[in-house]
Design a protein around this motif. Structure first.
Motif, PDB file in Angstrom:
ATOM      1  N   TYR A   1      31.932  70.563  60.960  1.00 35.58           N
ATOM      2  CA  TYR A   1      32.882  70.805  62.177  1.00 35.58           C
ATOM      3  C   TYR A   1      33.067  72.446  62.556  1.00 35.58           C
ATOM      4  CZ  TYR A   1      34.149  66.048  62.283  1.00 35.58           C
ATOM      5  OH  TYR A   1      34.107  64.866  62.496  1.00 35.58           O
TER       6      TYR A   1
ATOM      7  N   ALA B   1      34.817  71.887  53.102  1.00 38.08           N
ATOM      8  CA  ALA B   1      34.270  70.645  53.406  1.00 38.08           C
ATOM      9  C   ALA B   1      34.279  70.877  55.090  1.00 38.08           C
ATOM     10  CB  ALA B   1      35.268  69.899  53.106  1.00 38.08           C
ATOM     11  N   ILE B   2      35.297  71.340  55.748  1.00 31.50           N
ATOM     12  CA  ILE B   2      35.218  71.259  57.425  1.00 31.50           C
ATOM     13  C   ILE B   2      34.199  72.233  57.928  1.00 31.50           C
ATOM     14  CG2 ILE B   2      36.661  71.915  59.280  1.00 31.50           C
ATOM     15  CD1 ILE B   2      39.240  71.858  57.646  1.00 31.50           C
TER      16      ILE B   2
ATOM     17  N   ARG C   1      41.229  64.266  41.690  1.00 30.31           N
ATOM     18  CA  ARG C   1      40.452  65.178  41.715  1.00 30.31           C
ATOM     19  C   ARG C   1      40.728  66.029  43.216  1.00 30.31           C
ATOM     20  NH1 ARG C   1      35.659  65.485  45.086  1.00 30.31           N
ATOM     21  NH2 ARG C   1      35.906  63.033  45.328  1.00 30.31           N
ATOM     22  N   LEU C   2      41.000  65.244  44.394  1.00 30.51           N
ATOM     23  CA  LEU C   2      41.466  65.862  45.565  1.00 30.51           C
ATOM     24  C   LEU C   2      42.647  66.376  45.601  1.00 30.51           C
ATOM     25  CD1 LEU C   2      39.552  63.526  47.930  1.00 30.51           C
ATOM     26  CD2 LEU C   2      38.980  65.867  47.263  1.00 30.51           C
TER      27      LEU C   2
ATOM     28  N   PHE D   1      31.894  53.115  59.600  1.00 32.42           N
ATOM     29  CA  PHE D   1      31.529  54.196  59.008  1.00 32.42           C
ATOM     30  C   PHE D   1      31.988  54.240  57.537  1.00 32.42           C
ATOM     31  CE2 PHE D   1      31.187  59.061  58.540  1.00 32.42           C
ATOM     32  CZ  PHE D   1      30.320  59.127  59.210  1.00 32.42           C
TER      33      PHE D   1
ATOM     34  N   ILE E   1      44.392  73.345  59.322  1.00 32.68           N
ATOM     35  CA  ILE E   1      44.039  71.573  58.929  1.00 32.68           C
ATOM     36  C   ILE E   1      44.233  71.650  57.368  1.00 32.68           C
ATOM     37  CG2 ILE E   1      42.558  69.955  58.719  1.00 32.68           C
ATOM     38  CD1 ILE E   1      41.451  70.867  61.594  1.00 32.68           C
TER      39      ILE E   1
ATOM     40  N   TYR F   1      39.051  72.210  50.919  1.00 29.08           N
ATOM     41  CA  TYR F   1      39.215  71.546  52.639  1.00 29.08           C
ATOM     42  C   TYR F   1      38.447  72.520  53.496  1.00 29.08           C
ATOM     43  CZ  TYR F   1      41.859  68.380  49.884  1.00 29.08           C
ATOM     44  OH  TYR F   1      41.981  67.550  48.729  1.00 29.08           O
TER      45      TYR F   1
ATOM     46  N   TYR G   1      40.746  65.678  65.152  1.00 23.93           N
ATOM     47  CA  TYR G   1      39.581  65.654  64.288  1.00 23.93           C
ATOM     48  C   TYR G   1      39.047  64.952  63.112  1.00 23.93           C
ATOM     49  CZ  TYR G   1      38.258  69.459  67.543  1.00 23.93           C
ATOM     50  OH  TYR G   1      38.140  70.140  68.897  1.00 23.93           O
ATOM     51  N   CYS G   2      40.103  64.697  62.172  1.00 20.94           N
ATOM     52  CA  CYS G   2      39.811  64.194  60.978  1.00 20.94           C
ATOM     53  C   CYS G   2      40.465  62.760  60.999  1.00 20.94           C
ATOM     54  CB  CYS G   2      40.807  64.808  60.107  1.00 20.94           C
ATOM     55  SG  CYS G   2      40.646  66.900  60.168  1.00 20.94           S
TER      56      CYS G   2
ATOM     57  N   PHE H   1      42.555  61.272  50.493  1.00 21.63           N
ATOM     58  CA  PHE H   1      43.100  62.548  49.884  1.00 21.63           C
ATOM     59  C   PHE H   1      44.440  62.376  49.206  1.00 21.63           C
ATOM     60  CE2 PHE H   1      41.465  64.460  54.426  1.00 21.63           C
ATOM     61  CZ  PHE H   1      40.320  64.850  53.744  1.00 21.63           C
TER      62      PHE H   1
ATOM     63  N   PHE I   1      30.520  67.577  54.457  1.00 24.57           N
ATOM     64  CA  PHE I   1      30.275  66.990  52.742  1.00 24.57           C
ATOM     65  C   PHE I   1      29.553  65.777  52.773  1.00 24.57           C
ATOM     66  CE2 PHE I   1      31.956  64.935  49.316  1.00 24.57           C
ATOM     67  CZ  PHE I   1      32.128  65.788  48.459  1.00 24.57           C
TER      68      PHE I   1
ATOM     69  N   ARG J   1      28.021  62.732  53.821  1.00 24.32           N
ATOM     70  CA  ARG J   1      27.765  62.080  54.879  1.00 24.32           C
ATOM     71  C   ARG J   1      28.525  62.682  56.129  1.00 24.32           C
ATOM     72  NH1 ARG J   1      28.220  56.865  51.866  1.00 24.32           N
ATOM     73  NH2 ARG J   1      29.276  58.070  50.818  1.00 24.32           N
ATOM     74  N   MET J   2      29.701  63.537  55.881  1.00 19.88           N
ATOM     75  CA  MET J   2      30.271  63.983  56.988  1.00 19.88           C
ATOM     76  C   MET J   2      29.772  65.154  57.424  1.00 19.88           C
ATOM     77  SD  MET J   2      34.137  65.561  56.479  1.00 19.88           S
ATOM     78  CE  MET J   2      34.141  67.075  57.048  1.00 19.88           C
TER      79      MET J   2
ATOM     80  N   CYS K   1      38.529  59.376  60.958  1.00 19.45           N
ATOM     81  CA  CYS K   1      38.144  58.680  59.727  1.00 19.45           C
ATOM     82  C   CYS K   1      38.984  58.942  58.547  1.00 19.45           C
ATOM     83  CB  CYS K   1      36.749  59.451  59.279  1.00 19.45           C
ATOM     84  SG  CYS K   1      35.280  59.415  60.653  1.00 19.45           S
TER      85      CYS K   1
HETATM   86  C1  HEC Z   1      33.066  60.906  61.269  1.00 17.90           C
HETATM   87  C2  HEC Z   1      33.877  60.378  60.166  1.00 17.90           C
HETATM   88  C3  HEC Z   1      34.792  61.743  59.527  1.00 17.90           C
HETATM   89  C4  HEC Z   1      35.279  62.591  60.269  1.00 17.90           C
HETATM   90  C5  HEC Z   1      35.876  62.755  61.563  1.00 17.90           C
HETATM   91  C6  HEC Z   1      35.809  63.605  59.151  1.00 17.90           C
HETATM   92  N1  HEC Z   1      35.407  63.177  57.833  1.00 17.90           N
HETATM   93 FE1  HEC Z   1      35.595  64.112  56.017  1.00 17.90          FE
HETATM   94  N2  HEC Z   1      34.481  62.912  55.322  1.00 17.90           N
HETATM   95  C7  HEC Z   1      33.971  61.691  55.791  1.00 17.90           C
HETATM   96  C8  HEC Z   1      33.025  60.966  54.930  1.00 17.90           C
HETATM   97  C9  HEC Z   1      32.461  59.973  55.096  1.00 17.90           C
HETATM   98  C10 HEC Z   1      33.311  61.816  53.550  1.00 17.90           C
HETATM   99  C11 HEC Z   1      32.670  61.333  52.288  1.00 17.90           C
HETATM  100  C12 HEC Z   1      31.163  61.991  52.394  1.00 17.90           C
HETATM  101  C13 HEC Z   1      30.448  61.685  51.385  1.00 17.90           C
HETATM  102  O1  HEC Z   1      30.975  61.215  50.278  1.00 17.90           O
HETATM  103  O2  HEC Z   1      29.032  61.311  51.406  1.00 17.90           O
HETATM  104  C14 HEC Z   1      34.088  62.851  53.863  1.00 17.90           C
HETATM  105  C15 HEC Z   1      34.334  63.646  52.909  1.00 17.90           C
HETATM  106  C16 HEC Z   1      35.307  64.869  53.086  1.00 17.90           C
HETATM  107  C17 HEC Z   1      35.893  65.714  52.191  1.00 17.90           C
HETATM  108  C18 HEC Z   1      35.302  65.854  50.817  1.00 17.90           C
HETATM  109  C19 HEC Z   1      36.044  64.661  49.819  1.00 17.90           C
HETATM  110  C20 HEC Z   1      35.697  64.438  48.538  1.00 17.90           C
HETATM  111  O3  HEC Z   1      35.317  63.442  48.127  1.00 17.90           O
HETATM  112  O4  HEC Z   1      35.569  65.730  47.910  1.00 17.90           O
HETATM  113  C21 HEC Z   1      36.642  66.610  52.890  1.00 17.90           C
HETATM  114  C22 HEC Z   1      37.603  67.417  51.991  1.00 17.90           C
HETATM  115  C23 HEC Z   1      36.940  66.070  53.940  1.00 17.90           C
HETATM  116  N3  HEC Z   1      35.965  65.304  54.513  1.00 17.90           N
HETATM  117  C24 HEC Z   1      37.690  66.713  55.120  1.00 17.90           C
HETATM  118  C25 HEC Z   1      37.719  66.501  56.348  1.00 17.90           C
HETATM  119  C26 HEC Z   1      38.417  66.886  57.209  1.00 17.90           C
HETATM  120  C27 HEC Z   1      39.639  68.318  57.015  1.00 17.90           C
HETATM  121  C28 HEC Z   1      38.225  66.791  58.595  1.00 17.90           C
HETATM  122  C29 HEC Z   1      38.700  67.205  59.956  1.00 17.90           C
HETATM  123  C30 HEC Z   1      38.258  68.345  60.325  1.00 17.90           C
HETATM  124  C31 HEC Z   1      37.102  65.684  58.420  1.00 17.90           C
HETATM  125  N4  HEC Z   1      36.947  65.555  56.840  1.00 17.90           N
HETATM  126  C32 HEC Z   1      36.568  64.874  59.340  1.00 17.90           C
HETATM  127  C33 HEC Z   1      34.144  61.288  57.211  1.00 17.90           C
HETATM  128  C34 HEC Z   1      34.597  62.150  58.177  1.00 17.90           C
END
Ligand code: HEC
Length: 199
Positions: free
Chosen positions: A154, A143-144, A131-132, A120, A166, A140, A100-101, A126, A148, A150-151, A104
């Motif tokens: 889930y 965020a899932i 900060r992270l 994308f 996760i 975390y 799932y993660c 991470f 978060f 543009r993400m 990206c």
């Molecule tokens: C389709 C792509 C994509 C997938 C798949 C995805 N993410 Fe993300 N994620 C992003 C993007 C792009 C950002 C930053 C978004 C923004 O800043 O607008 C982000 C941001 C985050 C953040 C916050 C980071 C911060 O800067 O504070 C976390 C935590 C995170 N994702 C965890 C996960 C986890 C865990 C999964 C799997 C369950 C996941 N993401 C799946 C694209 C994705």
């Protein structure tokens, strides 16, 4: 000529048979049952649904633990996992993370997964963003669950238990990606060097 007429008759007979076999009533559609929230004259209160007996407790995990479902307690993001941590949890977390993660966030968490390489927006790494690295495990999970920026969320695809797995795995990934050879226990290290030498 005779033959065509006979086959025509056969086709007609078959058609008639099909028509006769088709059910005409709608009683399969209109079943005499009460759907959820339907009114019903059967009970005195006019509702088809029965009130929940007093003291009923949901068996769904987390029903009595909002922190388990949201990742947040009264003090903010949870800093400790609300589930027992063992190797199986981390392996499950790795499996789910890779599905799932990683597309990206990449397998190593640096945010340069295949979907990002195809255009994308790139998330922050991470594994080398302070900060992270400092963010608690509940961050975390949250965020899932809620997405978060543009993400997207889930929540509909990853069950709460797997979200915790996760989140635990991401914390482990941060440790492993920043570990050095001196962090490896001596006996494991000698095993690794032996395997390496045997190649
Ligand atoms: C389709 C792509 C994509 C997938 C798949 C995805 N993410 Fe993300 N994620 C992003 C993007 C792009 C950002 C930053 C978004 C923004 O800043 O607008 C982000 C941001 C985050 C953040 C916050 C980071 C911060 O800067 O504070 C976390 C935590 C995170 N994702 C965890 C996960 C986890 C865990 C999964 C799997 C369950 C996941 N993401 C799946 C694209 C994705």
């Amino acid at each position: 000529m005779k033959r065509t007429r006979r086959s025509l008759r056969l086709v007609l007979a078959a058609l008639l048979g099909v028509l006769l076999l088709t059910a005409c009533g709608r009683n399969m559609f209109d079943q005499p049952r009460v759907d959820a929230f339907d009114a019903s004259p059967f009970f005195a209160d006019g509702s088809g649904m029965r009130p929940i007996p007093e003291g009923t407790v949901s068996r769904e995990r987390g029903a009595l633990e909002p922190a388990y479902l949201t990742g947040m307690g009264p003090q903010g993001f949870l800093t400790e996992l609300p589930i027992d941590l063992d190797v199986d949890v981390l392996l499950r977390g790795k499996e789910r993370y890779d599905i799932y993660c990683a597309p990206c966030h990449n397998y190593n968490g640096d945010g340069r997964g295949m979907v990002v390489q195809r255009g994308f927006p790139q998330p922050v790494s991470f594994v080398d963003t302070q900060r992270l690295l400092d963010a608690p495990v509940g961050y975390y999970y949250n965020a899932i669950t809620n997405g978060f920026g543009r993400m997207f969320s889930y929540a509909s695809r990853v069950r709460p238990e797997d979200r915790w797995a996760i989140s635990a795995y991401v914390k482990a990934l941060q440790l492993s990606q920043n570990a050095s050879v001196s962090d490896v226990p001596a006996d494991v290290l000698s095993q690794l060097t032996q395997t390496e030498a045997a190649r």
